[in-house]
Design a protein around this motif. Structure first.
Motif, mmCIF file in Angstrom:
data_model
loop_
_atom_site.group_PDB
_atom_site.id
_atom_site.type_symbol
_atom_site.label_atom_id
_atom_site.label_comp_id
_atom_site.label_asym_id
_atom_site.label_seq_id
_atom_site.Cartn_x
_atom_site.Cartn_y
_atom_site.Cartn_z
ATOM 1 N N THR A 5 0.840 -1.192 0.000
ATOM 2 C CA THR A 5 0.000 0.000 0.000
ATOM 3 C C THR A 5 0.876 1.243 0.000
ATOM 4 O O THR A 5 1.767 1.384 0.843
ATOM 5 C CB THR A 5 -0.896 0.020 1.244
ATOM 6 N N MET A 6 0.674 2.123 -0.949
ATOM 7 C CA MET A 6 1.468 3.336 -1.031
ATOM 8 C C MET A 6 1.131 4.247 0.139
ATOM 9 O O MET A 6 -0.031 4.528 0.405
ATOM 10 C CB MET A 6 1.175 4.065 -2.352
ATOM 11 N N THR A 7 2.146 4.726 0.830
ATOM 12 C CA THR A 7 1.935 5.640 1.942
ATOM 13 C C THR A 7 1.783 7.052 1.397
ATOM 14 O O THR A 7 2.159 7.351 0.266
ATOM 15 C CB THR A 7 3.135 5.576 2.892
ATOM 16 N N PRO A 8 1.260 8.001 2.213
ATOM 17 C CA PRO A 8 1.154 9.399 1.754
ATOM 18 C C PRO A 8 2.503 9.949 1.296
ATOM 19 O O PRO A 8 2.586 10.711 0.347
ATOM 20 C CB PRO A 8 0.634 10.114 2.998
ATOM 21 N N LYS A 9 3.589 9.570 2.004
ATOM 22 C CA LYS A 9 4.943 9.923 1.571
ATOM 23 C C LYS A 9 5.623 8.620 1.159
ATOM 24 O O LYS A 9 5.981 7.809 2.019
ATOM 25 C CB LYS A 9 5.722 10.589 2.700
ATOM 26 N N ALA A 32 12.642 16.167 -2.016
ATOM 27 C CA ALA A 32 11.546 15.933 -2.972
ATOM 28 C C ALA A 32 10.298 15.368 -2.296
ATOM 29 O O ALA A 32 9.312 15.069 -2.973
ATOM 30 C CB ALA A 32 12.016 14.982 -4.067
ATOM 31 N N GLY A 33 10.347 15.211 -0.959
ATOM 32 C CA GLY A 33 9.146 14.779 -0.234
ATOM 33 C C GLY A 33 9.043 13.290 0.014
ATOM 34 O O GLY A 33 7.958 12.792 0.346
ATOM 35 N N TYR A 34 10.154 12.555 -0.132
ATOM 36 C CA TYR A 34 10.110 11.112 0.082
ATOM 37 C C TYR A 34 10.600 10.757 1.487
ATOM 38 O O TYR A 34 11.439 11.458 2.072
ATOM 39 C CB TYR A 34 10.964 10.383 -0.959
ATOM 40 N N GLU A 35 10.089 9.636 2.002
ATOM 41 C CA GLU A 35 10.570 9.083 3.266
ATOM 42 C C GLU A 35 11.710 8.124 2.950
ATOM 43 O O GLU A 35 11.634 7.368 1.979
ATOM 44 C CB GLU A 35 9.434 8.348 3.986
ATOM 45 N N ILE A 36 12.754 8.159 3.779
ATOM 46 C CA ILE A 36 13.975 7.415 3.461
ATOM 47 C C ILE A 36 14.191 6.275 4.448
ATOM 48 O O ILE A 36 14.030 6.427 5.664
ATOM 49 C CB ILE A 36 15.206 8.355 3.495
ATOM 50 N N THR A 51 10.520 -6.469 6.102
ATOM 51 C CA THR A 51 9.853 -5.909 7.287
ATOM 52 C C THR A 51 9.057 -4.653 6.974
ATOM 53 O O THR A 51 7.945 -4.467 7.464
ATOM 54 C CB THR A 51 10.899 -5.587 8.378
ATOM 55 N N ASN A 52 9.616 -3.776 6.143
ATOM 56 C CA ASN A 52 9.025 -2.447 5.953
ATOM 57 C C ASN A 52 8.320 -2.236 4.617
ATOM 58 O O ASN A 52 7.569 -1.278 4.465
ATOM 59 C CB ASN A 52 10.122 -1.382 6.102
ATOM 60 N N HIS A 53 8.591 -3.105 3.622
ATOM 61 C CA HIS A 53 7.947 -2.992 2.307
ATOM 62 C C HIS A 53 7.997 -1.556 1.749
ATOM 63 O O HIS A 53 6.971 -0.885 1.644
ATOM 64 C CB HIS A 53 6.488 -3.474 2.373
ATOM 65 N N PRO A 54 9.191 -1.093 1.397
ATOM 66 C CA PRO A 54 9.287 0.245 0.792
ATOM 67 C C PRO A 54 8.587 0.274 -0.562
ATOM 68 O O PRO A 54 8.264 -0.775 -1.139
ATOM 69 C CB PRO A 54 10.798 0.453 0.646
ATOM 70 N N ASP A 55 8.394 1.472 -1.072
ATOM 71 C CA ASP A 55 7.715 1.611 -2.362
ATOM 72 C C ASP A 55 8.692 1.536 -3.537
ATOM 73 O O ASP A 55 8.275 1.273 -4.667
ATOM 74 C CB ASP A 55 6.969 2.942 -2.402
ATOM 75 N N LEU A 56 9.990 1.773 -3.261
ATOM 76 C CA LEU A 56 10.990 1.713 -4.326
ATOM 77 C C LEU A 56 12.349 1.490 -3.672
ATOM 78 O O LEU A 56 12.578 1.912 -2.528
ATOM 79 C CB LEU A 56 10.977 3.001 -5.152
ATOM 80 N N ILE A 57 13.282 0.839 -4.400
ATOM 81 C CA ILE A 57 14.613 0.539 -3.873
ATOM 82 C C ILE A 57 15.668 1.110 -4.824
ATOM 83 O O ILE A 57 15.631 0.856 -6.030
ATOM 84 C CB ILE A 57 14.820 -0.994 -3.742
ATOM 85 N N MET A 58 16.603 1.913 -4.251
ATOM 86 C CA MET A 58 17.777 2.384 -4.985
ATOM 87 C C MET A 58 18.933 1.480 -4.591
ATOM 88 O O MET A 58 19.356 1.459 -3.424
ATOM 89 C CB MET A 58 18.095 3.838 -4.626
ATOM 90 N N LEU A 59 19.501 0.711 -5.548
ATOM 91 C CA LEU A 59 20.431 -0.364 -5.231
ATOM 92 C C LEU A 59 21.761 -0.196 -5.958
ATOM 93 O O LEU A 59 21.794 -0.067 -7.192
ATOM 94 C CB LEU A 59 19.796 -1.708 -5.611
ATOM 95 N N ASP A 60 22.855 -0.201 -5.175
ATOM 96 C CA ASP A 60 24.203 -0.181 -5.749
ATOM 97 C C ASP A 60 24.595 -1.597 -6.176
ATOM 98 O O ASP A 60 24.053 -2.583 -5.672
ATOM 99 C CB ASP A 60 25.190 0.351 -4.697
#
Length: 409
Positions: A5-9, A32-36, A51-60
């Motif tokens: 579920t997409m959060t408000p941020k 830009a208004g994102y939660e990190i 555990t947290n199910h982020p909405d997107l992952i930036m991966l090295d």
């Protein structure tokens, strides 16, 4: 598969072993208004994602112990988190690395050093695509459910159409012998009056115990046969009304009297091993109902309770009273096994039955529900300690509560 579920941020997980990269990306994304969320290695990242199910992952890609390729492979192997988009952010510029990353399931590939505007535009695009995919998945699930419900409705409608055709032929076949029964009953009643008068005045008959037994019991037998014949007629009429959605005449009706008639009709099934306890409140206001249909409702419930109790000695309690100043309540409770929780929501469905093949049509409770709904009443099932099945019926007492019935043609 889990739908996140997409959060408000929207939450974005940064996965990189370089502290400076974390600081730079965090500043850009927070601005830009994102939660990190932050992870400094592949294994830590997988644990945070689960555990947290982020909405997107930036991966090295280049990380010790577990590189980016192994990390995305682990993420995509778990169906609960496989749909989370992954953007590779790496200093590796070789096209083969980009191809490999995309083949493993990455949504995009951004080179270091990155352009702030380009990075934010790509993130925004992938978050939008994620929302659209989730909406499409939810729509597909709802559509499948709607198709299933509509299919069941059509199956039900087809069964009712077949039932309507069948009931028309049944009515004709059953009403003919019923007419002979009722016609001969009228003649028998007339003859009996003369026979009883003669026997009551005959000295020999007065001392014959068998004749005296006949004199006592025969009138009740005649009444029982007449009630049964009338009940056959009413049941056929009720079945036809059920399939054609007809509205039978209603008026002030004594609920206690309807229960008494239902008990008389089911006496032969109850008398051997069922104890009936009646707690019928006197002086109840009449229900606004069709008496024949109410008797049918009570007969259906009494028969079901008897079948549930089986061959053992059992008990059925019938209680009437006021549920409200303008509503009656009738409670029928038996001490049978009750109805399991996993099927109690299905018992009013047409053609649903727990009885063995050939011993039940699955229409009794469905017809009962339809009759009570037509009366602007209700029926519900409850589990009560010490009891089996408990059915609670409510019926209105005043016609003014009713929606105006359609005019008859």
């Amino acid at each position: 598969m889990l739908t996140t579920t997409m959060t408000p941020k929207p939450r974005i997980l940064i996965v990189d072993d370089d502290l400076l990269v974390h600081k730079l990306l965090s500043a850009v994304l927070k601005g830009a208004g994102y939660e990190i969320l932050e992870a400094y290695g592949g294994r830590e990242a997988v644990a945070i994602v689960k555990t947290n199910h982020p909405d997107l992952i930036m991966l090295d890609i280049m990380m010790p112990e577990m590189n980016g390729f192994d990390t995305i492979r682990s993420l995509k192997s778990d169906p609960d988190i496989a749909d989370i988009p992954v953007i590779f952010l790496s200093a590796k510029t070789d096209s083969s690395d980009k191809v490999r990353g995309l083949e493993l399931g990455a949504a995009d590939f951004v080179n270091k050093p990155f352009d702030r505007t380009e990075l934010l535009a790509r993130i925004k695009t992938h978050l939008k695509l994620k929302r659209q995919e989730e909406a499409l998945r939810e729509y597909s699930q709802n559509l499948a459910r709607m198709v299933e419900e509509r299919t069941q409705q059509l199956i039900h409608a087809d069964r009712l159409a077949s039932l309507g055709t069948l009931s028309a032929g049944m009515a004709h076949e059953i009403n003919n012998p019923t007419t002979f029964i009722t016609g001969n009953m009228q003649i028998l009643e007339q003859f009996w009056k003369k026979i009883a008068e003669y026997l009551n005045n005959n000295d020999q008959a007065k001392t014959d115990p068998q004749i005296q037994y006949i004199l006592r019991e025969f009138p009740a037998m005649i009444r029982s046969i007449r009630l049964g014949a009338d009940r056959i007629t009413n049941i056929v009429a009720g079945l036809k009304a059920f399939s054609r959605k007809e509205t039978l005449e209603k008026g002030p009706t004594d609920v206690n009297q309807c229960l008494t008639e239902a008990l008389a009709l089911t006496h032969n099934r109850l008398k051997y091993h069922i104890q009936i306890e009646q707690n019928l409140s006197p002086g109840l206001p009449p229900a606004w109902a069709n008496a024949q249909q109410l008797v049918q409702v009570f007969v259906n419930l009494l028969v079901n309770s008897t079948d549930a109790i089986g061959d053992r000695n059992g008990r059925i309690t019938i209680t009437t009273g006021l549920a409200a100043p303008d509503a009656l309540e009738i409670v029928l409770a038996d001490d049978g096994p009750g109805i399991p929780d996993d099927i109690k929501d299905k018992i009013f469905d047409p053609f649903f039955t727990t009885k063995p093949m050939g011993q039940g049509t699955g229409l009794g409770l469905s017809i009962t529900l339809g009759i009570l709904q037509d009366h602007h009443g209700s029926i519900r099932y409850e589990n009560r300690p010490g009891w089996g099945a408990v059915f609670i019926i409510t019926l209105p007492t005043e016609r003014k509560q009713w929606i105006t019935e359609p005019a008859r043609p």
